[in-house]
Design a protein around this motif. Sequence first.
Motif, PDB file in Angstrom:
ATOM      1  N   ALA A  67       0.825  -1.211   0.000  1.00  0.00           N
ATOM      2  CA  ALA A  67       0.000   0.000   0.000  1.00  0.00           C
ATOM      3  C   ALA A  67       0.859   1.261   0.000  1.00  0.00           C
ATOM      4  N   ASP A  68       1.871   1.289   0.856  1.00  0.00           N
ATOM      5  CA  ASP A  68       2.748   2.471   0.911  1.00  0.00           C
ATOM      6  C   ASP A  68       3.490   2.665  -0.404  1.00  0.00           C
ATOM      7  N   LEU A  69       3.956   1.559  -0.970  1.00  0.00           N
ATOM      8  CA  LEU A  69       4.699   1.629  -2.230  1.00  0.00           C
ATOM      9  C   LEU A  69       3.816   2.163  -3.352  1.00  0.00           C
ATOM     10  N   VAL A  70       2.591   1.663  -3.426  1.00  0.00           N
ATOM     11  CA  VAL A  70       1.662   2.107  -4.464  1.00  0.00           C
ATOM     12  C   VAL A  70       1.399   3.607  -4.346  1.00  0.00           C
ATOM     13  N   ARG A  71       1.157   4.066  -3.136  1.00  0.00           N
ATOM     14  CA  ARG A  71       0.867   5.492  -2.949  1.00  0.00           C
ATOM     15  C   ARG A  71       2.084   6.353  -3.323  1.00  0.00           C
ATOM     16  N   ASP A  72       3.273   5.886  -3.017  1.00  0.00           N
ATOM     17  CA  ASP A  72       4.477   6.644  -3.374  1.00  0.00           C
ATOM     18  C   ASP A  72       4.621   6.784  -4.886  1.00  0.00           C
ATOM     19  N   VAL A  73       4.363   5.690  -5.607  1.00  0.00           N
ATOM     20  CA  VAL A  73       4.488   5.719  -7.068  1.00  0.00           C
ATOM     21  C   VAL A  73       3.461   6.682  -7.662  1.00  0.00           C
ATOM     22  N   ILE A  74       2.223   6.565  -7.223  1.00  0.00           N
ATOM     23  CA  ILE A  74       1.164   7.424  -7.761  1.00  0.00           C
ATOM     24  C   ILE A  74       1.457   8.896  -7.463  1.00  0.00           C
ATOM     25  N   LYS A  75       1.987   9.167  -6.278  1.00  0.00           N
ATOM     26  CA  LYS A  75       2.346  10.540  -5.914  1.00  0.00           C
ATOM     27  C   LYS A  75       3.448  11.062  -6.824  1.00  0.00           C
ATOM     28  N   GLU A  76       4.491  10.271  -7.063  1.00  0.00           N
ATOM     29  CA  GLU A  76       5.604  10.706  -7.906  1.00  0.00           C
ATOM     30  C   GLU A  76       5.160  10.938  -9.345  1.00  0.00           C
ATOM     31  N   ILE A  77       4.213  10.161  -9.810  1.00  0.00           N
ATOM     32  CA  ILE A  77       3.698  10.351 -11.172  1.00  0.00           C
ATOM     33  C   ILE A  77       2.987  11.692 -11.282  1.00  0.00           C
ATOM     34  N   GLY A  78       2.273  12.085 -10.231  1.00  0.00           N
ATOM     35  CA  GLY A  78       1.632  13.397 -10.255  1.00  0.00           C
ATOM     36  C   GLY A  78       0.154  13.422  -9.946  1.00  0.00           C
ATOM     37  N   TYR A  79      -0.409  12.283  -9.548  1.00  0.00           N
ATOM     38  CA  TYR A  79      -1.825  12.273  -9.175  1.00  0.00           C
ATOM     39  C   TYR A  79      -1.954  12.684  -7.705  1.00  0.00           C
ATOM     40  N   THR A  80      -1.834  13.986  -7.492  1.00  0.00           N
ATOM     41  CA  THR A  80      -1.781  14.538  -6.135  1.00  0.00           C
ATOM     42  C   THR A  80      -2.953  15.454  -5.823  1.00  0.00           C
ATOM     43  N   ASP A  81      -3.902  15.557  -6.733  1.00  0.00           N
ATOM     44  CA  ASP A  81      -5.010  16.489  -6.544  1.00  0.00           C
ATOM     45  C   ASP A  81      -6.280  15.881  -7.128  1.00  0.00           C
ATOM     46  N   ALA A  82      -7.386  16.071  -6.450  1.00  0.00           N
ATOM     47  CA  ALA A  82      -8.660  15.513  -6.906  1.00  0.00           C
ATOM     48  C   ALA A  82      -9.068  16.039  -8.279  1.00  0.00           C
ATOM     49  N   LYS A  83      -8.532  17.185  -8.680  1.00  0.00           N
ATOM     50  CA  LYS A  83      -8.901  17.747  -9.981  1.00  0.00           C
ATOM     51  C   LYS A  83      -8.466  16.850 -11.138  1.00  0.00           C
ATOM     52  N   TYR A  84      -7.509  15.935 -10.881  1.00  0.00           N
ATOM     53  CA  TYR A  84      -7.073  15.001 -11.914  1.00  0.00           C
ATOM     54  C   TYR A  84      -7.884  13.709 -11.911  1.00  0.00           C
ATOM     55  N   GLY A  85      -8.857  13.599 -11.004  1.00  0.00           N
ATOM     56  CA  GLY A  85      -9.739  12.441 -10.975  1.00  0.00           C
ATOM     57  C   GLY A  85      -9.162  11.222 -10.285  1.00  0.00           C
ATOM     58  N   PHE A  86      -7.958  11.342  -9.739  1.00  0.00           N
ATOM     59  CA  PHE A  86      -7.311  10.210  -9.059  1.00  0.00           C
ATOM     60  C   PHE A  86      -6.301  10.801  -8.091  1.00  0.00           C
TER      61      PHE A  86
END
Length: 414
Positions: A67-86
């Motif tokens: 879970a922690d690893l998945v969240r780190d990857v998604i954060k680094e990609i740039g899905y950090t705001d609800a405006k992007y839908g994820f």
Amino acid sequence: MANRYVFTSESVTEGHPDKVCDQISDAVLDDVLAQDPTGRVACETFVTVGLVIVGGEITTKGYVEVADLVRDVIKEIGYTDAKYGFNYQSCAILNAIGRQSPDIAQGVNVGGAGDQGLMIGFACRETPELMPLPIMQAHAITRRLAEVRKKGILKYLGPDGKSQVTVEYRDGKPFRVDTIVVSSQHTEDILDRTGKKITKAAVDEIIDKVVLPVIPAKMLDKNTKYYVNPTGKFVIGGPQSDTGVTGRKIIVDTYGGMAAHGGGAFSGKDPTKVDRSACYMARYIAKNIVAADLADRCTVQLAYAIGVAEPVSIMIDTAGTSDIDEESLVKAVRKAFPLTPQGIIDHLKLRRPIFRSTAAYGHFGRTEDTFTWEKTDKTAPLRKELGLSAGSGNPGRSNGKGSPSSELELLSRR
């Protein structure tokens, strides 16, 4: 009259749903290899609206906090705001990982291939990286999309995006860029009054800031066509708009359709899986054959049987660009390259956590040091096995310049 045709390749950004999955799967692989270099990994990821599922078979002495690893990857990609839908903080994560089948393990443990299959490698003289020009230009655009987003040059861009480049060939060589397609997720800031499409100013800015800095000016002319977000708008993107699955962008990962694709997908598979490691070796062989001036274009096929170490067959096709017979090339390759799964792993140093960087913008044509299969250190051994001196030039049908980048140099002077 020159023989003309066009060829198209596409690329996708790291925020494309399928590439999100590839990066998560390879991040899991890297985490396992960092703790346990002999760990076995076959990791698949699925993403959809607000959900990530990670499954597959892993055997390791280490422990992955998925879970922690998945969240780190998604954060680094740039899905950090609800405006992007994820959003990396709010998405649900389901861990469905099991262990590798002992029936497979008993063949791999003694050095055999992890599965049967045929793997393809390719190289040609169209770029300094000895890759087809269309896919390299498509990757250049998607890399630039990510760069201008992350640096805040174009603040309205989101993580999801695609590019497509159509190159016109004359007499078998790239001559000009015919069509460029760029589709990028964006916020509503750049919509026109109708709310159905982005403004012309935004279109022009994307061409100016994304396309023109990476596509050589000599390849563009007044007839080059540009399509930017051709549906009109791309506000809803990423996993909100489309599911993603590991291994669904295999042509983007390889040669953009210029060469055949063998085996299966790469991401999430440890190097005992010849789907991955033997494809890397096949590229390594093909690139060294071209770099050694033995051919201008080369396709290599390696085939394996599950549990058997040596390849059951090797095929080399130089498409009529070499006067060296292909049987002789095969014999030289067998002597110059290690071809067992263990030999490939050791020679290319594949038991390291280096794979997440391969999961976006292609596995081939890369210049980073960790991409060991991109080295051209086997040119001298190949020429020696064929009874050729190190600097005797191309004995085949090259343009005679002896430089892997000679076609590109000619293009730049056109």
